[in-house]
Design an enzyme around this catalytic site. Structure first.
Site, PDB file in Angstrom:
ATOM      1  N   GLU A  35      -0.386  -4.971  -1.237  1.00 54.33           N
ATOM      2  CA  GLU A  35       0.003  -3.475  -1.052  1.00 54.33           C
ATOM      3  C   GLU A  35       1.257  -3.846  -2.219  1.00 54.33           C
ATOM      4  O   GLU A  35       1.930  -3.124  -2.887  1.00 54.33           O
ATOM      5  CB  GLU A  35       0.467  -3.329  -0.163  1.00 54.33           C
ATOM      6  N   SER A  75     -15.510   4.315 -25.591  1.00 47.60           N
ATOM      7  CA  SER A  75     -16.122   4.616 -27.250  1.00 47.60           C
ATOM      8  C   SER A  75     -16.104   2.068 -27.187  1.00 47.60           C
ATOM      9  O   SER A  75     -15.496   1.910 -26.684  1.00 47.60           O
ATOM     10  CB  SER A  75     -14.971   4.859 -27.534  1.00 47.60           C
ATOM     11  N   TYR A  79       4.580   7.713  15.600  1.00 47.97           N
ATOM     12  CA  TYR A  79       4.037   8.970  15.257  1.00 47.97           C
ATOM     13  C   TYR A  79       4.405   8.490  13.602  1.00 47.97           C
ATOM     14  O   TYR A  79       5.318   9.928  12.935  1.00 47.97           O
ATOM     15  CB  TYR A  79       4.122  10.191  16.510  1.00 47.97           C
ATOM     16  N   VAL A  87       3.037   8.005  10.116  1.00 49.84           N
ATOM     17  CA  VAL A  87       2.083   7.529   8.583  1.00 49.84           C
ATOM     18  C   VAL A  87       0.275   7.585   9.712  1.00 49.84           C
ATOM     19  O   VAL A  87      -0.271   8.073   9.748  1.00 49.84           O
ATOM     20  CB  VAL A  87       1.904   6.656   7.630  1.00 49.84           C
ATOM     21  N   GLN A  88       0.455   5.879  10.243  1.00 49.46           N
ATOM     22  CA  GLN A  88      -0.843   5.375  10.750  1.00 49.46           C
ATOM     23  C   GLN A  88      -1.368   7.031  12.402  1.00 49.46           C
ATOM     24  O   GLN A  88      -2.364   6.721  12.531  1.00 49.46           O
ATOM     25  CB  GLN A  88      -1.084   4.017  11.034  1.00 49.46           C
ATOM     26  N   GLU A 125      -4.976   9.714 -17.864  1.00 51.81           N
ATOM     27  CA  GLU A 125      -5.850   9.645 -17.160  1.00 51.81           C
ATOM     28  C   GLU A 125      -6.346   8.567 -16.358  1.00 51.81           C
ATOM     29  O   GLU A 125      -7.089   8.668 -15.871  1.00 51.81           O
ATOM     30  CB  GLU A 125      -5.830   8.976 -19.196  1.00 51.81           C
ATOM     31  N   HIS A 144      -2.112  -3.841  12.541  1.00 50.90           N
ATOM     32  CA  HIS A 144      -1.474  -4.601  11.839  1.00 50.90           C
ATOM     33  C   HIS A 144      -1.097  -6.540  11.659  1.00 50.90           C
ATOM     34  O   HIS A 144      -0.787  -6.418  13.100  1.00 50.90           O
ATOM     35  CB  HIS A 144      -0.146  -4.525  10.726  1.00 50.90           C
ATOM     36  N   GLN A 162       8.329  -3.151  15.943  1.00 50.70           N
ATOM     37  CA  GLN A 162       7.648  -2.920  16.835  1.00 50.70           C
ATOM     38  C   GLN A 162       8.319  -3.804  17.847  1.00 50.70           C
ATOM     39  O   GLN A 162       8.418  -5.219  17.918  1.00 50.70           O
ATOM     40  CB  GLN A 162       6.123  -3.697  16.364  1.00 50.70           C
TER      41      GLN A 162
END
Ligand SMILES: NC(=O)c1ccc[n+]([C@@H]2O[C@H](COP(=O)([O-])OP(=O)(O)OC[C@H]3O[C@@H](n4cnc5c(N)ncnc54)[C@H](O)[C@@H]3O)[C@@H](O)[C@H]2O)c1
Ligand SMILES: CC(C)(O)[C@@H](O)C(=O)O
Ligand SMILES: [Mg+2]
Ligand SMILES: [Mg+2]
Length: 357
Positions: A212, A270, A38, A40-41, A248, A124, A103
């Site tokens: 990533e 521009s 439990y 992030v995914q 920006e 994954h 895992q």
């Protein structure tokens, strides 16, 4: 499956129109989906599945921050929240959403619960593709599928709540029951995917690790640091260097590129910016091509996987990682960013005040 032309190349894509949620629910109606992990995914997928009407339980280490997070999200101990072993026992679909290093540690526990006909699900291709390093070799009599959302679990949840969907890739590694393909797609729809793009485990992990480490995060962070450094060393103030490098980019240009593409972006700045950017684009491409090829080779050779596993299993790694992230956070560049973000939210409050009736 719809056939869609991508820049002249035809690909097969699953859409929600041809594979609606009702169909996904019917396929998985007798399944209990045990989401293991439990972080992030885990939350993004589990909450979307639950809200979409699937039967979901969570498996997580007790006395961990993620266990408390699961409770705060409404999962109830003994009903829908269990330790990993018990959730894997109860689940007919075991969704392995532990960290890739986690895992490996938990594999023997999960493997013992993979009785014939169950489904092993990943987001994954890492564990299976690099199984010479991970030791993750599933029994032959279970289905093994993948749905990999192309974005953070946080975005998956946010988009779902807002009524949208994040694109995902999907794959079948092993079809023991003859139904693995339908199950993979049903799970993809259930976790809140928009469109589902077919791949295989190897291509998923090679492209994901390259992306990533490259443009999505590693290259982006590196090029931002480099340009900020040049501007600061040439006498520009922190705010000017930051605004011209990050603010920006994130607030104006990248959202517009997302909406309309790079060609549109070039033609809507521009003529001065347009000429210069088109002239310099090739230089940046040529400068980064060798690095990106080196990166891909490092992914394909398994070296990136080895480093991830080795670092992730080193005692004290969490503290080292936190120190590394703190260095980024405390840098002048990202401290300037924090101040600019604060100003941004104050400006938003002002606009809200002014537009209030
Ligand atoms: N983070 C993302 O948004 C994202 C996006 C797409 C795919 N993925 C994939 O989804 C999977 C899960 O990634 P994540 O980022 O959510 O993971 P994460 O790093 O957030 O970890 C998930 C959970 O694993 C648990 N865990 C870690 N080591 C453990 C161990 N040794 N024993 C028991 N539990 C352990 C943690 O407590 C945590 O709850 C990975 O395969 C990842 O590549 C992640
Ligand atoms: C969100 C990302 C970067 O796309 C994912 O691949 C991850 O590993 O967290
Ligand atoms: Mg990844
Ligand atoms: Mg990714």
């Amino acid at each position: 499956m719809a056939t869609i032309n991508f820049g002249g190349v035809e690909e097969h894509v699953v859409t929600r129109d041809e594979f609606p949620l009702d169909k996904a629910r019917a396929i998985l109606q007798n399944e209990t989906i045990a989401v293991i992990g439990y972080g992030v995914q885990g939350p993004g997928q589990a909450l979307n599945l639950r809200d979409n009407g699937f039967h979901v339980i969570i498996g997580q280490r007790r006395d961990s921050a993620s266990w408390s997070k699961a409770e705060a999200d409404g999962w109830v101990e003994g009903e829908t929240l269990f330790d990993i072993e018990e959730a894997a026992e109860r689940g007919t679909i075991i969704a392995n959403l532990l960290s890739d290093a986690g895992q490996i540690a938990v594999w023997p526990t999960l493997k013992a619960k993979l009785t014939p006909g169950k489904t092993l699900y990943f987001s994954h291709g890492f564990g299976i593709t690099f199984n010479d390093q991970t030791g993750i070799v599933p029994p032959a009599d279970v289905d093994v599928v993948l749905v990999a959302p192309k974005g953070s679990g946080t975005s998956l949840r946010r988009l779902f709540v807002a009524g949208g969907g994040l694109n995902s890739s999907f794959a079948v590694y092993q079809d023991a029951t003859g139904h693995a393909y339908d199950k993979a797609i049903a799970l993809g729809i259930g976790v809140g995917s928009g469109y589902l793009f077919e791949t295989d485990f190897k291509r998923e992990v090679y492209s994901d690790l390259t992306g990533e480490r490259g443009v999505l995060m590693g290259a982006l962070a590196g090029i931002i640091e480099a340009q900020y450094q040049v501007l600061r060393q040439r006498g520009h103030s922190p705010s000017e260097a930051f605004n011209e490098t990050v603010e920006e980019l994130t607030q104006s240009l990248v959202p517009l590129v997302g909406e309309n593409g790079m060609d549109w972006m070039f033609s809507n700045c521009s003529v001065t910016a347009q000429r210069g950017a088109l002239d310099w684009k090739g230089r940046f491409r040529e400068a980064t091509l060798p690095v990106l090829n080196e990166l891909y080779d490092s992914v394909a050779s398994g070296a990136e996987a080895a480093r991830t596993i080795q670092r992730g299993s080193t005692p004290g790694y969490r503290q080292e990682l936190e120190a590394e992230l703190k260095e980024v956070r405390d840098s002048e560049l990202w401290q300037t960013g924090a101040t600019v973000r604060e100003l941004r939210s104050k400006a938003t409050e002002k606009v809200e005040e002014l537009s209030a009736p």
